[in-house]
Design an enzyme around this catalytic site. Structure first.
Site, PDB file in Angstrom:
ATOM      1  N   ASN A  94    -123.339  51.611 -20.338  1.00 56.10           N
ATOM      2  CA  ASN A  94    -122.613  52.246 -21.192  1.00 56.10           C
ATOM      3  C   ASN A  94    -122.591  51.998 -22.680  1.00 56.10           C
ATOM      4  O   ASN A  94    -121.301  52.307 -22.534  1.00 56.10           O
ATOM      5  CB  ASN A  94    -121.431  53.357 -19.984  1.00 56.10           C
ATOM      6  N   ASP A 310    -115.782  42.449 -15.098  1.00 51.69           N
ATOM      7  CA  ASP A 310    -115.991  43.427 -15.955  1.00 51.69           C
ATOM      8  C   ASP A 310    -115.544  43.957 -17.162  1.00 51.69           C
ATOM      9  O   ASP A 310    -114.544  44.723 -17.422  1.00 51.69           O
ATOM     10  CB  ASP A 310    -115.495  44.553 -14.569  1.00 51.69           C
TER      11      ASP A 310
END
Length: 445
Positions: A94, A310
């Protein structure tokens, strides 16, 4: 290439810790033994009293390149990663543009080939209409396919059941998912917008992005994987309830459905919103103490297979905005391993289990070639950790491009002193060697 001998370290590998020497030659570990004699031209590093572990393989990071490089880039964030003992990373699609074609995906690999301090792989991104591109993905040199089942950057929300079923039934590649139910989140958000307008207190974040939203989405993905036989990996599990969906009665190499937990969900709870605010705003949200306890339990009993970060940097300016405008995510690669070693000192996890969940298991799960172990014949990706070294995280010692950390003010009692990447001493005593030695990860598939 310089040869190295690591002497007298506490070498952690496959569930055991032994005081050993480790010989590194031509980028590989060539010998692990109680005592190794070498010629004078070999550089010796005394690791007496320190842990010698395989570098962490972080299976989920967002290094923001291309398109979002004001937040971070491959060079800046991989520099922070090696300072944190992370020697390999798998980056997510993304970015801007989204990595949803083979051409854009390969452009990211080209950037990393000249800029990355750590070894790298990139996930191919799925959308509602790019199945043909997904099926071109090379299993030998791409980590897998990433699907966002909750909102993300650009056009990456995959919310059509027919498309999901087609993807799951059409590829043998690992499919990693961000699992949050979009409908549930939207309904919760509407309720709090009606009460607070645009100025919702951040403490409601884990109620908006709720346990129910996570469980609905994770359980649907798992049901679909079982139906189609797909290889599914659920990223950043954040609730105790979700852990009930995963098995621990078969070896990892035989699991078709696996799970990851992130450092922030093991460290913070919803009580920390009062002091940390948006700086611990992640998706999925940091939730309750009971959730955190449940995640630790599932990690230790092997329902959860890997620990990741993350890592997702945003600027201070962006994170300082009101809740509705502040983006979710935070930088973690520099401090993940030391936070886990802190948890080990608190009796929550053994050092051997840390190594299993951060190095061995990612290597098994993604079928990474010759990495993830301190073993003869493997790439010399190694971190050395001094567990008797007190220091405090501050803006002055943060290496992230965004310039902040959710751990600021935290004192740790362990420190990464050395990091080897492919046998190259990439980091030593707070100094990064500015040569880019990262290599593209390969997979045995």
């Amino acid at each position: 290439m310089t040869q190295y001998l690591i002497k007298n370290g506490k070498v952690v590998n496959e569930g055991t810790t032994t005081v050993s020497d480790v010989l590194i030659e031509n980028g590989f570990i060539t010998k692990v033994a109680p005592s190794i004699e070498v010629a004078d031209n070999v550089t010796v590093i005394d690791a007496t009293g320190k842990y010698v572990i395989p570098g962490m393989i972080d299976d989920q990071v967002h290094f923001r390149e291309p398109g979002l490089t004001h937040k971070g880039d491959i060079e800046s964030e991989s520099r922070a990663a090696i300072a944190g003992g992370i020697t390999s990373f798998i980056e997510q699609p993304n970015t801007v543009p989204n990595a949803v074609t083979q051409e854009i995906l390969e452009e990211k690999y080209q950037i990393a080939s000249t800029k990355s301090f750590a070894n790298y792989s990139f996930m191919m991104g799925g959308t509602n209409d790019n199945l043909e591109e997904l099926l071109k993905t090379n299993p030998r040199n791409v980590a897998g396919i990433k699907l966002f089942l909750g909102s993300s950057t650009g056009n990456m929300l995959v919310d059509r059941q027919d498309v999901l079923e087609k993807i799951f039934s059409s590829t043998s590649l690992l499919i990693a998912v961000h699992a949050e139910d979009e409908g549930t989140i939207k309904a919760n958000l509407a309720k709090y917008k009606e009460e607070f307008g645009e100025d919702i207190p951040v403490k409601y974040h884990p109620i908006i992005r709720s346990e129910e939203a996570c469980y609905i989405s994770s359980s649907k993905a798992i049901e679909l994987a079982k139906k189609t036989g797909a290889r599914l990996h659920v990223f950043h599990v954040s609730t105790a309830k979700e852990t009930e969906l995963f098995r621990n009665d078969i070896p990892l190499k035989d699991k078709k459905i696996t799970a990851e937990v992130c450092v922030h969900h093991l460290w913070f709870t919803d009580k920390d919103y009062d002091t940390k605010g948006n700086f611990i705003k992640w998706n999925p949200a940091v939730k309750t103490e009971a959730d955190r306890d449940g995640l630790w339990k599932a990690l230790l009993d092997d329902r959860i297979d890997v620990i990741a970060t993350d890592h997702a940097p945003h600027t201070l300016e962006e994170k300082s905005k009101a809740y509705m405008s502040a983006p979710s995510g935070g930088p973690l690669v520099q401090h993940a391993l030391v936070s886990l070693f802190e948890a080990s000192k608190q009796g929550k996890i053994s050092v051997e289990k840390i190594v299993e969940k951060t190095a061995h298991n990612p290597a098994i799960l993604f079928q990474v070639e010759k990495r993830g172990y301190v073993k003869e014949g493997y790439h010399a990706d190694i971190a050395i950790i001094d567990t008797d070294y007190k220091w405090e995280v501050s803006k002055e010692n943060v290496l992230y491009k965004c310039g902040w950390s959710p751990f600021e003010g935290q004192e740790f009692s362990s420190k990464i002193t050395h990091t080897f990447v492919n046998g190259f001493l990439a980091y030593e005593n707070d100094k990064v060697n500015e040569q880019h030695q990262g290599q593209r990860l390969l997979f045995v598939r």
